[in-house]
Design an enzyme around this catalytic site. Sequence first.
Site, PDB file in Angstrom:
ATOM      1  CB  THR B 146      67.255 -16.354  85.400  1.00 58.32           C
ATOM      2  OG1 THR B 146      66.770 -16.501  84.850  1.00 58.32           O
ATOM      3  CG2 THR B 146      66.844 -14.684  86.106  1.00 58.32           C
ATOM      4  CE  LYS B 168      66.767 -13.939  82.446  1.00 59.06           C
ATOM      5  NZ  LYS B 168      65.308 -15.146  82.456  1.00 59.06           N
ATOM      6  CB  THR B 179      61.755 -13.261  82.349  1.00 60.63           C
ATOM      7  OG1 THR B 179      60.310 -12.801  83.714  1.00 60.63           O
ATOM      8  CG2 THR B 179      61.802 -11.909  82.094  1.00 60.63           C
ATOM      9  CD  GLU B 259      63.236 -22.308  83.591  1.00 62.46           C
ATOM     10  OE1 GLU B 259      62.020 -23.441  83.807  1.00 62.46           O
ATOM     11  OE2 GLU B 259      63.503 -21.632  84.635  1.00 62.46           O
TER      12      GLU B 259
END
Lengths: 383, 383
Positions: B146, B168, B179, B259
């Site tokens: 993602t 992931k 997630t 992130e």
Amino acid sequence: MSVTAAKGFTAAGIAAGIKENGNPDLALVVNNGPRRAAAGVFTSNRVKAAPVLWSEQVLKSGQLSAVVLNSGGANACTGPKGFQDTHATAEKAAEVLGVGAGEIAVCSTGLIGVLLPMDKLLPGVETAAAQLSEHGGEKAAIAIKTTDTVHKTSVVTRDGWTVGGMAKGAGMLAPGLATMLVVLTTDADLDSGSLDRALRAATRVTFDRVDSDGCMSTNDTVLLLASGASGTTPEHEEFAEAVRAVCDDLGQQLIRDAEGASKDIKVEVVGAATEDDAVEVGRSIARNNLLKCAIHGEDPNWGRVLSAIGTTRAAFEPDRLNVAINGVWVCKNGGVGEDREKVDMRYREVHIVADLAAGSETATIWTNDLTADYVHENSAYSS
Amino acid sequence: MSVTAAKGFTAAGIAAGIKENGNPDLALVVNNGPRRAAAGVFTSNRVKAAPVLWSEQVLKSGQLSAVVLNSGGANACTGPKGFQDTHATAEKAAEVLGVGAGEIAVCSTGLIGVLLPMDKLLPGVETAAAQLSEHGGEKAAIAIKTTDTVHKTSVVTRDGWTVGGMAKGAGMLAPGLATMLVVLTTDADLDSGSLDRALRAATRVTFDRVDSDGCMSTNDTVLLLASGASGTTPEHEEFAEAVRAVCDDLGQQLIRDAEGASKDIKVEVVGAATEDDAVEVGRSIARNNLLKCAIHGEDPNWGRVLSAIGTTRAAFEPDRLNVAINGVWVCKNGGVGEDREKVDMRYREVHIVADLAAGSETATIWTNDLTADYVHENSAYSS
């Protein structure tokens, strides 16, 4: 008018040179009586700063003649020398005021792990004492600022008596963002037991539910001093309500001035089985970094609200949860509700309602969004 | 080689059109046997996505023939229709593979509260099935990304048998950032009970101790499938070690790709009275936003470490705590230790050691710094 709004109090705020930039950094608040009753509430962090350990101790008598507060250094994690410094500060204030050191509370705020410059602080106490005034409340409020952009004061006047106060920081007792220091004064004629009951009841639903960034300080302190100078003894409920009103107002000011924040978020949990459940769910939502980022981006991302609720032990069924953001029920029965496009998030205040559909208890937690400015301010703070 | 490194597995990854940008978004992993043993570990969030509810159910048999994974939508908080969609996905995969729907696990990742475009997903399952290959592991790993900037795979080969996998996200089972989906495969010949023991032991000390931002997902899933195709049954300890090694490697890859992060922070708690104490303290440090900001600013602000320790229930005395940052003991006995100027924080990895001086238990939690990029990425995610 801050801490000098109530009769019987004088205060001062000066620049003692503790802060390298020369800004005001030392405040003194004196209770001139006739009563000198006091109560206090302190951080629940187990790593407590020297001034917290000291003030908790002196408060056991239920009597305070004065409070010395400094910004520019937290005097936390400073070992035996740090505690000696707090003790010396109280001794100095006691000496210049002609009272006992055991009647002096001390509050400090600033960087952890650095000793205070006592060669500047102790002379500062003398200077502050020389400037004590019935109009000194404002200056005292200014002298306790750290990263605060404005000083915070609040006053409530009732029939013949007053409760006033000042605050710095943006946080709460458990937990808190940076240090929160609050001094409240009243000229109501009450004993320390009454003050303690009113203060604990007030902080439990105000400062304790302000959760800007989930971090608990080593220095958080809220003090309430009563001079009895009004000669009036209010009913307990009436007094407690006034203390709560001042705490609520100061708590709101803290949230509105939180470091780097662009949104004030009111997280209201309704339909909870117990008040504890409501508080736990409210805190979990208020501390969710992903949600706080989404709110910053004006994105009504209710999935992150449900995700935060799901981490709690509160009573609820996932498929009965409802969430409203700014009045739009974007989540109904655990799934998609009204159109999220209807949510208007342009304004600073954001109102999230989380309905657990499990009872009738409620609680409201205030928090802020997570912003690049918060990161910037807190990554550059000590270096 | 990812999920197809072990013998007996084929996989595929395609663009089914679930993601609007046309990137790969659907993966299929098939166990061709002879065995089809499986185990799984799922998010402990009480708000669970439809695919988690489904996969938990089918895993009860200890048997899986295939896993369908999609990015581009989490299918969480989507009500009965969301669950029907997961069911339909499993039915479609079962149909094209000629097995029962009860042997198909489903994993989804993406935005919460949005129904999946089944008109694209179901044909996508057929397309993926047509492209199944012994070399498809890499493509499958790419299709589950993602916000990941790279796909993550890992393989360990022992004497005649292999454990491989893909992951992931950046997060953990409880709690997690975004997630985390992980599929592990092995050609070792083991039953589902052995797989379950090895998987739980591995995730407890790997994914469960990766705490990038303290937020727990509704969708986290880790699956382990065994084909038995190697004809070898390893000793339990040897197998468990291999599974742990693959999980550890994938966990490290998740942290390194978190992130917006600029630092990978290893929080090592030593001298704890119990392992639970060590984990609680490690998590508290790892989740402290103020500390994470300080680390981002390359500021060895050990006061924030002590402040975080102070919020826990772990056994410790404040004046016996020691903290090292990148090898420099900046805090000794709860106070100032070695010169903080000695701490070199220029590199991406930062190592914090918190010594509770209360016993001999230890735990390591991995986290990231808090950055303006994290805020940006997560404030712009869904809108």
